[in-house]
Scaffold this motif. Structure first.
Motif, PDB file in Angstrom:
ATOM      1  N   ARG A 136      -1.164  24.828  93.855  1.00  9.81           N
ATOM      2  CA  ARG A 136      -1.696  25.769  94.362  1.00  9.81           C
ATOM      3  C   ARG A 136      -2.192  26.895  93.627  1.00  9.81           C
ATOM      4  N   TRP A 137      -2.001  26.690  92.184  1.00  6.69           N
ATOM      5  CA  TRP A 137      -2.079  27.718  91.221  1.00  6.69           C
ATOM      6  C   TRP A 137      -3.105  27.169  90.142  1.00  6.69           C
ATOM      7  N   ALA A 138      -3.276  28.101  89.363  1.00  2.00           N
ATOM      8  CA  ALA A 138      -4.484  27.575  88.379  1.00  2.00           C
ATOM      9  C   ALA A 138      -3.631  27.158  87.072  1.00  2.00           C
ATOM     10  N   GLU A 139      -3.224  25.890  87.108  1.00  2.00           N
ATOM     11  CA  GLU A 139      -2.321  25.067  86.080  1.00  2.00           C
ATOM     12  C   GLU A 139      -3.046  25.188  84.990  1.00  2.00           C
ATOM     13  N   PRO A 140      -2.477  25.777  83.703  1.00  2.00           N
ATOM     14  CA  PRO A 140      -3.337  26.056  82.485  1.00  2.00           C
ATOM     15  C   PRO A 140      -3.532  24.872  81.536  1.00  2.00           C
ATOM     16  N   GLY A 141      -2.317  23.909  81.610  1.00  2.00           N
ATOM     17  CA  GLY A 141      -2.392  22.756  80.665  1.00  2.00           C
ATOM     18  C   GLY A 141      -2.134  21.511  81.135  1.00  2.00           C
ATOM     19  N   ALA A 142      -1.090  21.303  81.852  1.00  2.00           N
ATOM     20  CA  ALA A 142      -0.969  19.782  82.723  1.00  2.00           C
ATOM     21  C   ALA A 142      -0.655  18.619  81.902  1.00  2.00           C
ATOM     22  N   THR A 143       0.491  18.996  81.005  1.00  2.00           N
ATOM     23  CA  THR A 143       0.643  17.662  80.232  1.00  2.00           C
ATOM     24  C   THR A 143       0.951  16.526  81.346  1.00  2.00           C
ATOM     25  N   GLY A 144       1.399  16.625  82.237  1.00  2.00           N
ATOM     26  CA  GLY A 144       1.738  15.413  83.164  1.00  2.00           C
ATOM     27  C   GLY A 144       0.456  14.620  83.394  1.00  2.00           C
ATOM     28  N   VAL A 145      -0.572  15.394  83.597  1.00  8.47           N
ATOM     29  CA  VAL A 145      -1.897  14.590  83.937  1.00  8.47           C
ATOM     30  C   VAL A 145      -2.314  13.765  82.732  1.00  8.47           C
ATOM     31  N   VAL A 146      -2.157  14.479  81.385  1.00  7.68           N
ATOM     32  CA  VAL A 146      -2.562  13.473  80.284  1.00  7.68           C
ATOM     33  C   VAL A 146      -1.618  12.322  80.452  1.00  7.68           C
ATOM     34  N   GLU A 147      -0.302  12.578  80.483  1.00  7.53           N
ATOM     35  CA  GLU A 147       0.617  11.457  80.396  1.00  7.53           C
ATOM     36  C   GLU A 147       0.254  10.326  81.199  1.00  7.53           C
ATOM     37  N   ALA A 148      -0.171  10.814  82.451  1.00  2.42           N
ATOM     38  CA  ALA A 148      -0.515   9.676  83.496  1.00  2.42           C
ATOM     39  C   ALA A 148      -2.101   8.952  82.807  1.00  2.42           C
ATOM     40  N   LEU A 149      -2.853   9.766  82.492  1.00  3.47           N
ATOM     41  CA  LEU A 149      -4.112   9.152  82.076  1.00  3.47           C
ATOM     42  C   LEU A 149      -3.983   8.034  81.013  1.00  3.47           C
ATOM     43  N   ALA A 150      -2.971   8.704  79.910  1.00  3.09           N
ATOM     44  CA  ALA A 150      -2.695   7.716  78.943  1.00  3.09           C
ATOM     45  C   ALA A 150      -2.128   6.279  79.356  1.00  3.09           C
ATOM     46  N   ARG A 151      -1.471   6.350  80.372  1.00  2.00           N
ATOM     47  CA  ARG A 151      -0.948   4.899  80.760  1.00  2.00           C
ATOM     48  C   ARG A 151      -1.961   4.226  81.660  1.00  2.00           C
ATOM     49  N   GLY A 152      -3.188   4.575  81.914  1.00  2.00           N
ATOM     50  CA  GLY A 152      -4.103   4.088  82.910  1.00  2.00           C
ATOM     51  C   GLY A 152      -3.641   4.621  84.420  1.00  2.00           C
ATOM     52  N   VAL A 153      -3.116   5.570  84.616  1.00  2.00           N
ATOM     53  CA  VAL A 153      -2.905   5.902  86.017  1.00  2.00           C
ATOM     54  C   VAL A 153      -3.970   7.123  86.292  1.00  2.00           C
ATOM     55  N   PRO A 154      -4.684   6.956  87.479  1.00  2.45           N
ATOM     56  CA  PRO A 154      -5.245   8.100  87.922  1.00  2.45           C
ATOM     57  C   PRO A 154      -4.632   9.281  88.515  1.00  2.45           C
TER      58      PRO A 154
END
Length: 379
Positions: free
Chosen positions: A289-307
């Motif tokens: 609901r907010w303007a997430e500035p960095g989102a390391t969790g998203v990078v972690e997921a993508l690095a593991r092949g998780v969309p």
């Protein structure tokens, strides 16, 4: 080799690395080893239980203070200042460090700027929504000695003009490399974040229940990682805990949707348990609901092949390529539909996308900014 002497101030809230949730502390834990590998001498200012190796440590507070962070201001305002007082005393020995890299919101830059030339030049990473403290960011003057780094272009676009003028550059966040653990593909979607209204676990629960996709919520409530501890303290009448805004959100909006089958809360996770949950997930959900500035969790997921499936706010549109590495939509109906389209996404495309956000690359960008800051502030 850089040869720089850097004081990295992680702040008083969580250990480095964190034992579970800890966005800023995870970034610091990812950055410091790479700075040292590049030849920098790093002193880490943190809390007592931190275990991250560094060349030296400052530990102003013996215990992490994260459980107090959302309490009323008049109950917690002294915590960050107590931490900074120890740094001020250490920084009076001006020749120990070339640069301070600060991660402590508002209090860090204000105290260091007030020290003037008694402290080394300072670069602060901006990890938060820059509309949170408009009075500070619209008026603060670092006089060239305190400068800033944003973590995304979208974050900087939302900043007051006064702050943009004092920002040296944008350094996207990197996540630590995956642990080598085995994990069979699962059927669940995952939310990996502290439980708070901005992270929208209630939205994730609703869309997963509608889509028939099991959901695992992993993250603390008000700094509490253990579900049994939270229930016990609430049953015992812990009034301060019951008044915490994240606890109210959990009780009012999320817990009614948690049934242990279609939606499960497992508390805070770390290490191999976190790795298995993430590697086996069909998708990471981020319906923020907010303007997430960095989102390391998203990078972690993508690095593991998780969309990633989420809302197109903050940094997410620059991390997630709609239809290739995930799906972004503003409406719950669309998010439900996208949960049925996950099989169309290629895990390898997700891994390839994450290759641009490496720990070594993040460290190189910061070293460049340190040198620019020193060029602007010759000894």
């Amino acid at each position: 080799m850089s040869g720089l002497r850097v004081l990295v101030n992680a702040g008083p809230w969580l250990p480095v690395p964190p034992s579970g949730y800890g966005g800023i502390e995870t970034v610091v834990a990812t950055l410091v080893p790479e700075l040292r590998r590049a030849g920098a001498h790093v002193t880490l200012a943190t809390v007592g239980p931190s275990t991250l190796e560094a060349d030296d440590h400052l530990r102003p507070l013996a215990e992490p203070a994260f459980r107090s962070i959302a309490m009323p201001y008049n109950r917690v305002s002294g915590i960050a200042h107590a931490h900074m007082q120890v740094l001020v005393d250490a920084l009076r020995d001006r020749d120990r460090w070339d640069v301070v890299h600060d991660h402590l919101e508002v209090v860090g830059p204000s105290v260091l700027a007030a020290m003037g030339t008694a402290a080394p030049p300072t670069l602060q990473t901006l990890h938060w929504d820059l509309r949170k403290h408009p009075e500070f960011y619209s008026a603060f003057d670092g006089r060239g000695r305190v400068r800033f780094a944003a973590v995304s272009a979208s974050q900087l676009e939302r900043a007051p003009e006064n702050l943009r003028r004092q920002t040296l550059g944008v350094v996207p966040l990197a996540a630590p490399p995956p642990l080598e653990v085995a994990a069979e593909p699962g059927e669940h979607a995952l939310v990996l974040a502290r439980i708070t209204a901005d992270k929208a676990q209630d939205v994730a629960a609703r869309i997963c229940r509608r889509a028939g996709v099991p959901l695992v919520l992993a993250g603390p409530v008000a700094g509490i990682d253990d579900p049994e501890e939270l229930e016990r303290r609430l049953a015992d009448g812990d009034e301060a805990l019951g008044a915490h805004p994240d606890v109210r959100y959990w009780l009012d909006e999320v817990r009614p949707l948690v049934d242990g089958t279609s939606v499960t809360w497992v508390g805070g996770v770390a290490g191999e348990r976190k790795e298995r949950l993430l590697r086996s997930a069909r998708a990471l959900l981020s319906p923020i609901r907010w303007a997430e500035p960095g989102a390391t969790g998203v990078v972690e997921a993508l690095a593991r092949g998780v969309p990633v499936v989420g809302t197109p706010r903050g940094v997410l549109p620059s991390l997630v390529e709609h239809g290739r590495t995930g799906f972004l939509a503003a409406e719950e109906d669309d998010l439900v539909r996208h949960l049925h389209e996950l099989d169309a996404l290629d895990p390898q495309a997700c891994r390839e996308a994450a290759e641009q956000w490496t720990p070594a690359g993040m460290a190189r960008r910061y070293l460049d900014l340190y040198h620019r800051l020193l060029e602007e502030n010759p000894a």
